[in-house]
Design a protein around this motif. Structure first.
Motif, PDB file in Angstrom:
ATOM      1  N   PRO A 144     -30.919 -32.362  28.205  1.00 26.96           N
ATOM      2  CA  PRO A 144     -30.782 -30.942  27.894  1.00 26.96           C
ATOM      3  C   PRO A 144     -29.327 -30.507  28.062  1.00 26.96           C
ATOM      4  O   PRO A 144     -28.472 -31.303  28.497  1.00 26.96           O
ATOM      5  CB  PRO A 144     -31.692 -30.275  28.930  1.00 26.96           C
ATOM      6  CG  PRO A 144     -31.657 -31.220  30.097  1.00 26.96           C
ATOM      7  CD  PRO A 144     -31.551 -32.600  29.504  1.00 26.96           C
ATOM      8  N   GLU A 145     -29.043 -29.270  27.750  1.00 25.82           N
ATOM      9  CA  GLU A 145     -27.664 -28.786  27.834  1.00 25.82           C
ATOM     10  C   GLU A 145     -27.088 -28.923  29.228  1.00 25.82           C
ATOM     11  O   GLU A 145     -25.911 -29.241  29.403  1.00 25.82           O
ATOM     12  CB  GLU A 145     -27.585 -27.334  27.351  1.00 25.82           C
ATOM     13  CG  GLU A 145     -27.796 -27.168  25.859  1.00 25.82           C
ATOM     14  CD  GLU A 145     -27.466 -25.769  25.366  1.00 25.82           C
ATOM     15  OE1 GLU A 145     -26.388 -25.250  25.734  1.00 25.82           O
ATOM     16  OE2 GLU A 145     -28.282 -25.187  24.634  1.00 25.82           O
ATOM     17  N   GLU A 146     -27.907 -28.676  30.260  1.00 28.06           N
ATOM     18  CA  GLU A 146     -27.377 -28.736  31.620  1.00 28.06           C
ATOM     19  C   GLU A 146     -27.011 -30.147  32.051  1.00 28.06           C
ATOM     20  O   GLU A 146     -26.307 -30.344  33.041  1.00 28.06           O
ATOM     21  CB  GLU A 146     -28.378 -28.128  32.615  1.00 28.06           C
ATOM     22  CG  GLU A 146     -29.744 -28.773  32.613  1.00 28.06           C
ATOM     23  CD  GLU A 146     -30.731 -28.070  31.699  1.00 28.06           C
ATOM     24  OE1 GLU A 146     -31.946 -28.152  31.986  1.00 28.06           O
ATOM     25  OE2 GLU A 146     -30.297 -27.437  30.721  1.00 28.06           O
ATOM     26  N   CYS A 149     -25.297 -32.592  27.298  1.00 23.29           N
ATOM     27  CA  CYS A 149     -25.670 -33.243  26.038  1.00 23.29           C
ATOM     28  C   CYS A 149     -24.506 -33.220  25.053  1.00 23.29           C
ATOM     29  O   CYS A 149     -23.528 -32.486  25.229  1.00 23.29           O
ATOM     30  CB  CYS A 149     -26.894 -32.551  25.436  1.00 23.29           C
ATOM     31  SG  CYS A 149     -26.589 -30.870  24.821  1.00 23.29           S
ATOM     32  N   ARG A 151     -22.326 -32.353  21.878  1.00 24.68           N
ATOM     33  CA  ARG A 151     -22.102 -31.167  21.043  1.00 24.68           C
ATOM     34  C   ARG A 151     -21.302 -31.587  19.809  1.00 24.68           C
ATOM     35  O   ARG A 151     -20.410 -32.446  19.910  1.00 24.68           O
ATOM     36  CB  ARG A 151     -21.344 -30.080  21.811  1.00 24.68           C
ATOM     37  CG  ARG A 151     -22.177 -29.435  22.922  1.00 24.68           C
ATOM     38  CD  ARG A 151     -21.371 -28.436  23.726  1.00 24.68           C
ATOM     39  NE  ARG A 151     -22.213 -27.691  24.651  1.00 24.68           N
ATOM     40  CZ  ARG A 151     -22.797 -26.532  24.377  1.00 24.68           C
ATOM     41  NH1 ARG A 151     -22.606 -25.958  23.193  1.00 24.68           N
ATOM     42  NH2 ARG A 151     -23.546 -25.927  25.264  1.00 24.68           N
ATOM     43  N   GLU A 180     -17.729 -25.237  24.302  1.00 26.49           N
ATOM     44  CA  GLU A 180     -18.801 -24.236  24.224  1.00 26.49           C
ATOM     45  C   GLU A 180     -18.979 -23.656  22.825  1.00 26.49           C
ATOM     46  O   GLU A 180     -20.010 -23.047  22.531  1.00 26.49           O
ATOM     47  CB  GLU A 180     -18.555 -23.117  25.229  1.00 26.49           C
ATOM     48  CG  GLU A 180     -17.221 -22.406  25.077  1.00 26.49           C
ATOM     49  CD  GLU A 180     -16.092 -23.044  25.885  1.00 26.49           C
ATOM     50  OE1 GLU A 180     -15.064 -22.375  26.083  1.00 26.49           O
ATOM     51  OE2 GLU A 180     -16.246 -24.225  26.292  1.00 26.49           O
ATOM     52  N   ALA A 184     -24.830 -27.530  20.354  1.00 31.16           N
ATOM     53  CA  ALA A 184     -25.451 -28.446  21.303  1.00 31.16           C
ATOM     54  C   ALA A 184     -26.556 -29.248  20.625  1.00 31.16           C
ATOM     55  O   ALA A 184     -27.289 -28.733  19.776  1.00 31.16           O
ATOM     56  CB  ALA A 184     -26.007 -27.678  22.491  1.00 31.16           C
ATOM     57  N   CYS A 185     -26.678 -30.515  21.012  1.00 32.70           N
ATOM     58  CA  CYS A 185     -27.718 -31.397  20.482  1.00 32.70           C
ATOM     59  C   CYS A 185     -28.580 -31.932  21.629  1.00 32.70           C
ATOM     60  O   CYS A 185     -28.524 -33.132  21.957  1.00 32.70           O
ATOM     61  CB  CYS A 185     -27.097 -32.564  19.714  1.00 32.70           C
ATOM     62  SG  CYS A 185     -26.148 -32.100  18.258  1.00 32.70           S
ATOM     63  N   PRO A 186     -29.371 -31.060  22.270  1.00 35.68           N
ATOM     64  CA  PRO A 186     -30.246 -31.550  23.334  1.00 35.68           C
ATOM     65  C   PRO A 186     -31.239 -32.555  22.784  1.00 35.68           C
ATOM     66  O   PRO A 186     -31.667 -32.469  21.633  1.00 35.68           O
ATOM     67  CB  PRO A 186     -30.944 -30.274  23.826  1.00 35.68           C
ATOM     68  CG  PRO A 186     -30.865 -29.323  22.675  1.00 35.68           C
ATOM     69  CD  PRO A 186     -29.575 -29.622  21.992  1.00 35.68           C
ATOM     70  N   SER A 203     -18.973 -33.575  24.819  1.00 34.90           N
ATOM     71  CA  SER A 203     -20.127 -33.301  25.669  1.00 34.90           C
ATOM     72  C   SER A 203     -19.663 -32.633  26.947  1.00 34.90           C
ATOM     73  O   SER A 203     -18.512 -32.797  27.374  1.00 34.90           O
ATOM     74  CB  SER A 203     -20.906 -34.580  25.989  1.00 34.90           C
ATOM     75  OG  SER A 203     -20.131 -35.473  26.744  1.00 34.90           O
TER      76      SER A 203
END
Length: 256
Positions: A144-146, A149, A151, A180, A184-186, A203
């Motif tokens: 996930p983004e956190e 992942c 980008r 940012e 994003a590609c989670p 990333s």
């Protein structure tokens, strides 16, 4: 393997997330193999791979663990590299029945401090004549983004090679290409993200409480020669699908 709509998406955007290419059970086995491998290597060598430029993005000390050429370390990973699900999708994206390995890297972003990658193209690291080079990031656990992942900048592959800054590792100007601002590609465990080596990507920091584990596989059409003899590796030239049409002729640059 891939539908025409998926190939059209890739052609337009320069990347494609293929969900569920591998099962969650397979991904779990790959993940365990990856962490066991890094643990073995840590006992005898340095496996830290953080870019110098990553510190400008993270603004704090971070860590990234890695291993090149996993096929020489694990038979499970050798079988993964030639898995027909992976290689058939790669062949469709590259547009050639023949798929050749350039290199691969196993990455583990440790929890809470996993290093980021500033935005960049892979092209400066290993430029090729016809730009058939693609990457496949195989996710061994959820990203996930956190977890930092991948980008991407959709459509950026159409811009061709872009001038990069060299300090701390090839990267684009941080102010002009902030992480940012990218898409994003989670991904889930078992998903595979394909993208062109001309697609701008990066990333973020893994700020979660779990590691992020991936295998990056760089592949090309074997008839697409490099323009510079750089980023050579022991496993380069291994055929993952089809044949090398240049076999029996003059050795292509970078494969001698």
């Amino acid at each position: 393997m891939l539908a025409q709509s998926q190939l059209d998406f890739y052609q337009e955007n320069g990347y494609l997330l293929v969900e569920g290419m591998f099962t969650s059970e397979e991904a779990a086995r790959f993940r365990q193999e990856a962490h066991d491998l890094i643990a073995r290597l840590q006992a005898v060598t340095n496996v830290e791979a953080t870019w110098g430029s990553a510190r400008k993005v993270a603004m704090a000390p971070t860590s990234l663990l890695h291993c090149h050429n996993v096929q020489f370390q694990s038979a499970l990973f050798t079988r993964l590299l030639v898995d027909e699900r992976l290689t058939e999708a790669a062949a469709q994206i590259i547009g050639s029945p023949n798929v050749q390995l350039h290199h691969n890297k196993l990455f583990i972003k440790p929890p809470e401090k996993g290093s980021p990658f500033p935005m960049h193209q892979d092209y400066p690291f290993f430029p090729h004549t016809r730009h058939t080079m693609i990457a496949a990031i195989i996710h061994f656990d959820d990203a996930p983004e956190e977890k930092g992942c991948v980008r991407v900048v959709p459509g950026s592959h159409k811009l061709g090679p872009i001038e990069h800054e060299r300090e701390g590792g090839w990267h684009l100007p941080l102010e002009q290409y902030p992480l940012e601002a990218a898409v994003a590609c989670p991904a889930r465990a078992g998903d595979v993200l394909f993208f062109s080596y001309l697609t701008i990507h990066g990333s973020g920091v893994n700020v979660s409480h779990e590691p992020r584990t991936t295998l990056l596989v760089q592949m090309r059409d074997p008839t697409d020669p490099p323009t510079e003899l750089v980023h050579l590796s022991r496993g380069q030239g291994m055929m993952l699908r089809g044949v090398d049409p240049s076999a029996g002729t003059a050795t292509p640059p970078g494969q001698g």
